[in-house]
Design a protein around this motif. Sequence first.
Motif, PDB file in Angstrom:
ATOM      1  N   ARG A 259      56.058  21.085  96.069  1.00  0.00           N
ATOM      2  CA  ARG A 259      55.119  22.120  95.627  1.00  0.00           C
ATOM      3  C   ARG A 259      55.679  23.519  95.903  1.00  0.00           C
ATOM      4  O   ARG A 259      55.562  24.425  95.063  1.00  0.00           O
ATOM      5  CB  ARG A 259      53.777  21.940  96.336  1.00  0.00           C
ATOM      6  N   THR A 260      56.310  23.685  97.045  1.00  0.00           N
ATOM      7  CA  THR A 260      56.880  24.984  97.397  1.00  0.00           C
ATOM      8  C   THR A 260      58.015  25.355  96.455  1.00  0.00           C
ATOM      9  O   THR A 260      58.098  26.495  95.981  1.00  0.00           O
ATOM     10  CB  THR A 260      57.397  24.971  98.857  1.00  0.00           C
ATOM     11  N   VAL A 261      58.905  24.399  96.170  1.00  0.00           N
ATOM     12  CA  VAL A 261      60.018  24.659  95.255  1.00  0.00           C
ATOM     13  C   VAL A 261      59.497  25.033  93.866  1.00  0.00           C
ATOM     14  O   VAL A 261      59.973  25.983  93.237  1.00  0.00           O
ATOM     15  CB  VAL A 261      60.958  23.445  95.175  1.00  0.00           C
ATOM     16  N   ALA A 262      58.493  24.315  93.398  1.00  0.00           N
ATOM     17  CA  ALA A 262      57.924  24.609  92.078  1.00  0.00           C
ATOM     18  C   ALA A 262      57.288  26.004  92.064  1.00  0.00           C
ATOM     19  O   ALA A 262      57.498  26.779  91.127  1.00  0.00           O
ATOM     20  CB  ALA A 262      56.900  23.546  91.707  1.00  0.00           C
ATOM     21  N   ASP A 263      56.534  26.321  93.100  1.00  0.00           N
ATOM     22  CA  ASP A 263      55.869  27.624  93.163  1.00  0.00           C
ATOM     23  C   ASP A 263      56.882  28.767  93.189  1.00  0.00           C
ATOM     24  O   ASP A 263      56.713  29.787  92.512  1.00  0.00           O
ATOM     25  CB  ASP A 263      54.977  27.715  94.402  1.00  0.00           C
TER      26      ASP A 263
ATOM     27  N   PRO B 283      58.383  23.607  86.377  1.00  0.00           N
ATOM     28  CA  PRO B 283      57.161  22.814  86.251  1.00  0.00           C
ATOM     29  C   PRO B 283      56.994  21.876  87.451  1.00  0.00           C
ATOM     30  O   PRO B 283      57.945  21.191  87.833  1.00  0.00           O
ATOM     31  CB  PRO B 283      57.382  22.023  84.959  1.00  0.00           C
ATOM     32  N   LEU B 284      55.801  21.853  88.015  1.00  0.00           N
ATOM     33  CA  LEU B 284      55.541  20.982  89.149  1.00  0.00           C
ATOM     34  C   LEU B 284      55.819  19.529  88.788  1.00  0.00           C
ATOM     35  O   LEU B 284      56.369  18.775  89.604  1.00  0.00           O
ATOM     36  CB  LEU B 284      54.088  21.137  89.617  1.00  0.00           C
ATOM     37  N   SER B 285      55.480  19.130  87.574  1.00  0.00           N
ATOM     38  CA  SER B 285      55.704  17.750  87.154  1.00  0.00           C
ATOM     39  C   SER B 285      57.188  17.396  87.170  1.00  0.00           C
ATOM     40  O   SER B 285      57.577  16.284  87.563  1.00  0.00           O
ATOM     41  CB  SER B 285      55.128  17.530  85.753  1.00  0.00           C
ATOM     42  N   SER B 286      58.043  18.352  86.777  1.00  0.00           N
ATOM     43  CA  SER B 286      59.489  18.093  86.756  1.00  0.00           C
ATOM     44  C   SER B 286      60.052  17.983  88.165  1.00  0.00           C
ATOM     45  O   SER B 286      60.844  17.082  88.459  1.00  0.00           O
ATOM     46  CB  SER B 286      60.208  19.210  85.992  1.00  0.00           C
TER      47      SER B 286
ATOM     48  N   VAL C 266      59.120  14.680  89.720  1.00  0.00           N
ATOM     49  CA  VAL C 266      59.969  13.570  89.273  1.00  0.00           C
ATOM     50  C   VAL C 266      61.315  13.612  89.987  1.00  0.00           C
ATOM     51  O   VAL C 266      61.826  12.580  90.440  1.00  0.00           O
ATOM     52  CB  VAL C 266      60.169  13.616  87.746  1.00  0.00           C
ATOM     53  N   VAL C 267      61.906  14.809  90.106  1.00  0.00           N
ATOM     54  CA  VAL C 267      63.180  14.937  90.807  1.00  0.00           C
ATOM     55  C   VAL C 267      63.047  14.437  92.243  1.00  0.00           C
ATOM     56  O   VAL C 267      63.881  13.675  92.736  1.00  0.00           O
ATOM     57  CB  VAL C 267      63.661  16.409  90.800  1.00  0.00           C
ATOM     58  N   GLY C 268      61.990  14.857  92.936  1.00  0.00           N
ATOM     59  CA  GLY C 268      61.772  14.417  94.314  1.00  0.00           C
ATOM     60  C   GLY C 268      61.629  12.915  94.418  1.00  0.00           C
ATOM     61  O   GLY C 268      62.195  12.285  95.320  1.00  0.00           O
ATOM     62  N   ARG C 269      60.864  12.314  93.480  1.00  0.00           N
ATOM     63  CA  ARG C 269      60.659  10.857  93.515  1.00  0.00           C
ATOM     64  C   ARG C 269      61.967  10.107  93.255  1.00  0.00           C
ATOM     65  O   ARG C 269      62.299   9.153  93.967  1.00  0.00           O
ATOM     66  CB  ARG C 269      59.621  10.461  92.473  1.00  0.00           C
ATOM     67  N   VAL C 270      62.712  10.568  92.254  1.00  0.00           N
ATOM     68  CA  VAL C 270      63.976   9.911  91.910  1.00  0.00           C
ATOM     69  C   VAL C 270      64.975  10.006  93.066  1.00  0.00           C
ATOM     70  O   VAL C 270      65.652   9.029  93.406  1.00  0.00           O
ATOM     71  CB  VAL C 270      64.566  10.530  90.625  1.00  0.00           C
ATOM     72  N   LEU C 271      65.055  11.178  93.698  1.00  0.00           N
ATOM     73  CA  LEU C 271      65.978  11.347  94.823  1.00  0.00           C
ATOM     74  C   LEU C 271      65.548  10.502  96.012  1.00  0.00           C
ATOM     75  O   LEU C 271      66.392   9.941  96.724  1.00  0.00           O
ATOM     76  CB  LEU C 271      66.053  12.823  95.214  1.00  0.00           C
ATOM     77  N   ARG C 272      64.248  10.389  96.241  1.00  0.00           N
ATOM     78  CA  ARG C 272      63.765   9.562  97.345  1.00  0.00           C
ATOM     79  C   ARG C 272      64.100   8.097  97.099  1.00  0.00           C
ATOM     80  O   ARG C 272      64.577   7.397  98.001  1.00  0.00           O
ATOM     81  CB  ARG C 272      62.249   9.725  97.501  1.00  0.00           C
ATOM     82  N   GLU C 273      63.889   7.622  95.874  1.00  0.00           N
ATOM     83  CA  GLU C 273      64.171   6.227  95.555  1.00  0.00           C
ATOM     84  C   GLU C 273      65.659   5.908  95.659  1.00  0.00           C
ATOM     85  O   GLU C 273      66.037   4.772  95.937  1.00  0.00           O
ATOM     86  CB  GLU C 273      63.656   5.905  94.152  1.00  0.00           C
ATOM     87  N   ALA C 274      66.504   6.936  95.443  1.00  0.00           N
ATOM     88  CA  ALA C 274      67.949   6.735  95.525  1.00  0.00           C
ATOM     89  C   ALA C 274      68.487   6.931  96.940  1.00  0.00           C
ATOM     90  O   ALA C 274      69.681   6.778  97.179  1.00  0.00           O
ATOM     91  CB  ALA C 274      68.653   7.696  94.576  1.00  0.00           C
ATOM     92  N   GLY C 275      67.617   7.297  97.870  1.00  0.00           N
ATOM     93  CA  GLY C 275      68.028   7.474  99.255  1.00  0.00           C
ATOM     94  C   GLY C 275      68.532   8.866  99.588  1.00  0.00           C
ATOM     95  O   GLY C 275      69.040   9.092 100.692  1.00  0.00           O
ATOM     96  N   PHE C 276      68.374   9.825  98.668  1.00  0.00           N
ATOM     97  CA  PHE C 276      68.806  11.191  98.933  1.00  0.00           C
ATOM     98  C   PHE C 276      67.741  11.991  99.680  1.00  0.00           C
ATOM     99  O   PHE C 276      68.014  13.088 100.176  1.00  0.00           O
ATOM    100  CB  PHE C 276      69.161  11.911  97.637  1.00  0.00           C
TER     101      PHE C 276
END
Length: 234
Positions: free
Chosen positions: A9-13, A18-21, A24-34
């Motif tokens: 939320r902070t990065v988007a603000d 876009p918060l939605s984008s 998604v980046v945060g979720r994808v990076l978390r799932e990949a272990g980043f």
Amino acid sequence: MAKLSDLVRTVADLTGAPLSSVTVVGRVLREAGFVASKGRGRGGANMGSRDTAHLLLGVITLGDTTKAAEIVAGLQAALARGARARIGNTSQYFTGDEAYYYFPRIANGSVVDALEDILSRLRPSDELKSRTSIFEYDVARDGEPNWRLCVDGQTPHSLAIKASNMGSWQITLAIDFENSAALDLDFSVGEPVAYLPGGKPRMLQMNVMHAPIIEGVVRCIRDEPPRQWPESEG
């Protein structure tokens, strides 16, 4: 402590992305272990400097949000190719072993390693310390500067990230230190970006993260209040 949702939320603000984008980046990076993963919501993992470094790189090079992990993995190969140190009117460009010698903490690994180190040491403050005499460094008077002491030995107080894609990724970490010295640390993937998603990942509307953005993100993960800007600065 800040969770992934807080950081997203902070990065988007701060960036206007876009918060939605960014989500998604945060979720994808978390799932990949980043990005650290532990539970959900307020029971999730606390965000650290490396998690933040990965998220910032995932956003600044944003193209296909679902491919953020592949892009960040590719940027692990972005090694320092040179560094321009500046202090007052004096500057010098270093490459190779010389750059590693003078700036061992931040010029001896990947762009992710350097960014993590800088974020962990960044000391944003509402009022920067007063400039010292080193701001008026005079080579004739003081001799050649000891760059390792003037730059690598100092605490960074602001950071900007610049990314561009001109056939290969070029990333610059522009760092300012408390003693008025500065360092532009250049990284390059070194190979064509054909292995990245689509061959030519498009940039988001921004390709620079200025110092206030980085400062806001660092304050978020440290649970520090936002900077209190003077009314004249909005």
